[in-house]
Design a protein around this motif. Structure first.
Motif, PDB file in Angstrom:
ATOM      1  N   SER A  22      73.851 -21.523 -24.411  1.00  0.00           N
ATOM      2  CA  SER A  22      72.608 -21.101 -23.769  1.00  0.00           C
ATOM      3  C   SER A  22      72.879 -19.754 -23.114  1.00  0.00           C
ATOM      4  CB  SER A  22      72.124 -22.125 -22.734  1.00  0.00           C
ATOM      5  OG  SER A  22      72.941 -22.111 -21.591  1.00  0.00           O
ATOM      6  N   GLN A  23      71.836 -18.947 -22.975  1.00  0.00           N
ATOM      7  CA  GLN A  23      72.021 -17.562 -22.545  1.00  0.00           C
ATOM      8  C   GLN A  23      72.735 -17.457 -21.201  1.00  0.00           C
ATOM      9  OE1 GLN A  23      71.016 -15.390 -24.825  1.00  0.00           O
ATOM     10  NE2 GLN A  23      71.819 -13.596 -23.793  1.00  0.00           N
ATOM     11  N   GLY A  24      72.374 -18.350 -20.261  1.00  0.00           N
ATOM     12  CA  GLY A  24      72.972 -18.293 -18.937  1.00  0.00           C
ATOM     13  C   GLY A  24      74.450 -18.623 -18.911  1.00  0.00           C
ATOM     14  N   HIS A  25      74.954 -19.280 -19.957  1.00  0.00           N
ATOM     15  CA  HIS A  25      76.376 -19.595 -20.051  1.00  0.00           C
ATOM     16  C   HIS A  25      77.112 -18.587 -20.928  1.00  0.00           C
ATOM     17  CE1 HIS A  25      76.404 -23.809 -18.311  1.00  0.00           C
ATOM     18  NE2 HIS A  25      75.107 -23.498 -18.344  1.00  0.00           N
ATOM     19  N   ILE A  26      76.451 -18.105 -21.966  1.00  0.00           N
ATOM     20  CA  ILE A  26      77.076 -17.128 -22.858  1.00  0.00           C
ATOM     21  C   ILE A  26      77.334 -15.817 -22.133  1.00  0.00           C
ATOM     22  CG2 ILE A  26      76.736 -15.708 -24.917  1.00  0.00           C
ATOM     23  CD1 ILE A  26      75.142 -18.045 -26.115  1.00  0.00           C
ATOM     24  N   ASN A  27      76.358 -15.335 -21.349  1.00  0.00           N
ATOM     25  CA  ASN A  27      76.485 -14.020 -20.718  1.00  0.00           C
ATOM     26  C   ASN A  27      77.740 -13.855 -19.864  1.00  0.00           C
ATOM     27  OD1 ASN A  27      74.204 -13.048 -21.937  1.00  0.00           O
ATOM     28  ND2 ASN A  27      72.887 -13.263 -20.164  1.00  0.00           N
ATOM     29  N   PHE A 125      86.142 -22.729 -17.458  1.00  0.00           N
ATOM     30  CA  PHE A 125      85.342 -21.631 -16.907  1.00  0.00           C
ATOM     31  C   PHE A 125      84.047 -22.196 -16.342  1.00  0.00           C
ATOM     32  CE2 PHE A 125      82.605 -18.038 -16.610  1.00  0.00           C
ATOM     33  CZ  PHE A 125      83.403 -16.902 -16.554  1.00  0.00           C
ATOM     34  N   PHE A 126      83.863 -22.061 -15.010  1.00  0.00           N
ATOM     35  CA  PHE A 126      82.658 -22.527 -14.333  1.00  0.00           C
ATOM     36  C   PHE A 126      81.676 -21.363 -14.223  1.00  0.00           C
ATOM     37  CE2 PHE A 126      85.863 -25.550 -13.168  1.00  0.00           C
ATOM     38  CZ  PHE A 126      85.199 -26.758 -13.008  1.00  0.00           C
ATOM     39  N   THR A 127      80.471 -21.540 -14.767  1.00  0.00           N
ATOM     40  CA  THR A 127      79.498 -20.445 -14.796  1.00  0.00           C
ATOM     41  C   THR A 127      78.595 -20.421 -13.569  1.00  0.00           C
ATOM     42  OG1 THR A 127      77.963 -21.812 -16.069  1.00  0.00           O
ATOM     43  CG2 THR A 127      79.435 -20.363 -17.309  1.00  0.00           C
ATOM     44  N   GLN A 128      78.615 -21.461 -12.733  1.00  0.00           N
ATOM     45  CA  GLN A 128      77.767 -21.477 -11.542  1.00  0.00           C
ATOM     46  C   GLN A 128      78.591 -21.113 -10.310  1.00  0.00           C
ATOM     47  OE1 GLN A 128      76.931 -25.277 -12.729  1.00  0.00           O
ATOM     48  NE2 GLN A 128      78.635 -26.249 -11.702  1.00  0.00           N
ATOM     49  N   CYS A 129      77.913 -20.936  -9.180  1.00  0.00           N
ATOM     50  CA  CYS A 129      78.618 -20.490  -7.982  1.00  0.00           C
ATOM     51  C   CYS A 129      79.529 -21.590  -7.453  1.00  0.00           C
ATOM     52  CB  CYS A 129      77.635 -20.029  -6.914  1.00  0.00           C
ATOM     53  SG  CYS A 129      76.826 -21.333  -5.982  1.00  0.00           S
ATOM     54  N   PRO A 222      68.608 -13.786 -27.344  1.00  0.00           N
ATOM     55  CA  PRO A 222      67.850 -14.705 -28.176  1.00  0.00           C
ATOM     56  C   PRO A 222      66.515 -14.123 -28.606  1.00  0.00           C
ATOM     57  CG  PRO A 222      67.651 -15.336 -25.881  1.00  0.00           C
ATOM     58  CD  PRO A 222      68.594 -14.145 -25.933  1.00  0.00           C
ATOM     59  N   PHE A 223      66.116 -13.000 -28.027  1.00  0.00           N
ATOM     60  CA  PHE A 223      64.895 -12.309 -28.409  1.00  0.00           C
ATOM     61  C   PHE A 223      65.131 -10.817 -28.249  1.00  0.00           C
ATOM     62  CE2 PHE A 223      64.754 -13.469 -23.974  1.00  0.00           C
ATOM     63  CZ  PHE A 223      64.477 -12.269 -23.360  1.00  0.00           C
ATOM     64  N   LYS A 224      64.236 -10.006 -28.801  1.00  0.00           N
ATOM     65  CA  LYS A 224      64.389  -8.554 -28.731  1.00  0.00           C
ATOM     66  C   LYS A 224      63.681  -8.016 -27.501  1.00  0.00           C
ATOM     67  CE  LYS A 224      63.439  -4.317 -31.201  1.00  0.00           C
ATOM     68  NZ  LYS A 224      64.323  -3.626 -32.015  1.00  0.00           N
ATOM     69  N   GLY A 248      64.228 -16.989 -15.865  1.00  0.00           N
ATOM     70  CA  GLY A 248      65.240 -17.569 -16.731  1.00  0.00           C
ATOM     71  C   GLY A 248      64.734 -17.917 -18.114  1.00  0.00           C
ATOM     72  N   SER A 249      65.641 -18.507 -18.919  1.00  0.00           N
ATOM     73  CA  SER A 249      65.341 -18.754 -20.333  1.00  0.00           C
ATOM     74  C   SER A 249      65.067 -20.219 -20.652  1.00  0.00           C
ATOM     75  CB  SER A 249      66.531 -18.280 -21.193  1.00  0.00           C
ATOM     76  OG  SER A 249      67.720 -18.924 -20.773  1.00  0.00           O
ATOM     77  N   ILE A 250      65.133 -21.124 -19.638  1.00  0.00           N
ATOM     78  CA  ILE A 250      64.923 -22.544 -19.922  1.00  0.00           C
ATOM     79  C   ILE A 250      63.738 -23.101 -19.148  1.00  0.00           C
ATOM     80  CG2 ILE A 250      65.920 -24.853 -19.811  1.00  0.00           C
ATOM     81  CD1 ILE A 250      68.623 -23.688 -20.291  1.00  0.00           C
TER      82      ILE A 250
END
Length: 405
Positions: A22-27, A125-129, A222-224, A248-250
């Motif tokens: 998902s975008q928030g984890h990939i970035n 790898f933890f993506t949240q604070c 995921p989009f242009k 966000g994206s979700i």
């Protein structure tokens, strides 16, 4: 000659990075990969979508075929398919290329088992604070009990070590939502601490001083985005005069809430934009759902925030934005759970024009400046990555790392 070519090919996969798709984890994991590349490592990032076109030529991208999930729009089914099908494909890739380290999203603890099966180092790898991580850790260990109905009704205060006082309404929604709309997502969130202590390294997408010169070209979309058109429009506006809105994206807003938001923004008589332009000098306020990546970006750029959290960790992030870092205001819902147009108008005026606006802007600038130290040579982020590189690729002993800052 064949052996030499095989060796060169395998050297291209020293570090394997596996984000949740998902975008928030990939970035953040892509950004981390770029930092590793800057230290001379060869990094391969695993994706499951060929439609995401990378713009990071220094990183190798490997797409795992995941056609089984392309037809489903149900997030529970998507996660179920992912966890049942991806481990085998990951194992095949590792067996062929033999990387030394697997950096995996903490929500996929099964990835550590795959890594250890082939003798790899594992890095969670933890993506949240880290504050949210601490809450979930206490929940896992039983030192934080799931709130009872009476605690939720009275919005009881929760006290945890080394954290400010939190009300029940400040906790991530997964803490008190036992079933929710997305049970597989809640299981993924809560599983992060099942075996992380067995990992060789632990990284977290946070820092003690907020970053100054991040690379904000994430490279996967995921989009242009219509960035050029937005920037042209922003260039025509005065500095600090535009409200930037993003959720966000979700998570999505209800039709009623969308109407209140639109009318509230319109009533402020200010320009507003719903696109990817946070760093522009014309942006004076960021209305955000407080996803962690968006929050970090706003802090790094020194942009004041209006916090409008929707679910999961966004709720706790909003608490810190408003009451700990004091770089914004958190909206209040009415008795029906709606954020009215009047409330939106009040928050915009308070952040951009009100008595608190100067303090909020000063605090935002303070955090922006503090970020410089973290990424400079010898800064906290730089030191942690240097340690990881040295102990894995300069023949030093393995070590359980402090988190990435």
């Amino acid at each position: 000659m064949e052996n030499h070519l095989q060796q060169k090919h395998d050297e291209a996969h020293q570090v394997l990075v596996l984000p949740f798709p998902s975008q928030g984890h990939i970035n953040p994991m892509l950004q981390f990969s770029k930092r590793l590349v800057s230290k001379g490592l060869k990094v391969t990032l695993i994706t499951t979508s060929k439609s995401m076109q990378p713009s990071a030529p220094s990183i190798h991208f490997h797409s795992i075929d995941f056609q089984e999930a392309e037809a489903t729009t149900d997030i529970n089914e998507y996660i179920r398919l992912y966890e049942s099908l991806i481990p085998a494909s990951l194992a095949q890739f590792i067996e062929k290329h033999r990387p030394k380290v697997l950096v995996y999203d903490s929500g996929m603890p099964w990835a550590l088992d795959v890594a250890k099966r082939f003798g790899l180092q594992g890095a969670s790898f933890f993506t949240q604070c880290w504050a949210v991580n601490a809450i979930f850790y206490h929940l896992k260990m039983g030192t934080l009990r799931v709130p009872l109905e009476e605690q939720i009704r009275t919005n009881a205060v929760v006290s945890l070590p080394s954290m400010p006082e939190l009300e029940i309404s400040d906790l991530p929604s997964a803490v008190y939502d036992n079933s929710g709309s997305y049970p597989c997502l809640w299981n993924l969130i809560r599983s992060q601490f099942s075996n992380f202590q067995k990992a060789d390294w632990t990284f977290c997408n946070t820092y003690d001083k907020l970053e100054h010169q991040d690379d904000n070209d994430y490279g996967l979309h995921p989009f242009k985005p219509h960035t050029d058109l937005c920037i042209e429009w922003l260039n025509s506006k005065e500095t600090g005069s535009v409200i930037y809105v993003a959720f966000g994206s979700i998570a999505g807003l209800t039709e009623e809430q969308m109407g209140e938001l639109a009318m509230g923004l319109k009533s402020t008589k200010k320009h507003f934009l719903w696109l990817d332009v946070l760093s522009h000098r014309a942006v004076g306020c960021f209305m955000t759902n407080c996803g962690w990546n968006s929050t970090l970006e706003a802090l790094r750029l020194g942009v004041p925030m209006i916090a409008m959290p929707q679910w999961t960790d966004q709720i706790t992030n909003a608490k810190f934005v408003a009451d700990v870092w004091e770089v914004g205001i958190r909206v209040k819902k009415d008795g029906n759970g709606i954020i009215t147009k009047e409330e939106i108008q009040r928050c915009v005026r308070e952040v951009m024009e009100g008595e608190r606006s100067l303090d909020i802007k000063r605090n935002s600038e303070k955090w922006r400046k503090l970020a410089i130290d973290a990424v400079d040579d010898g800064g906290s982020s730089d030191k942690n990555i240097e340690e990881f590189v040295a102990k894995n690729y300069m023949q030093l002993a393995p070590h359980h790392s402090p988190y990435y800052e």
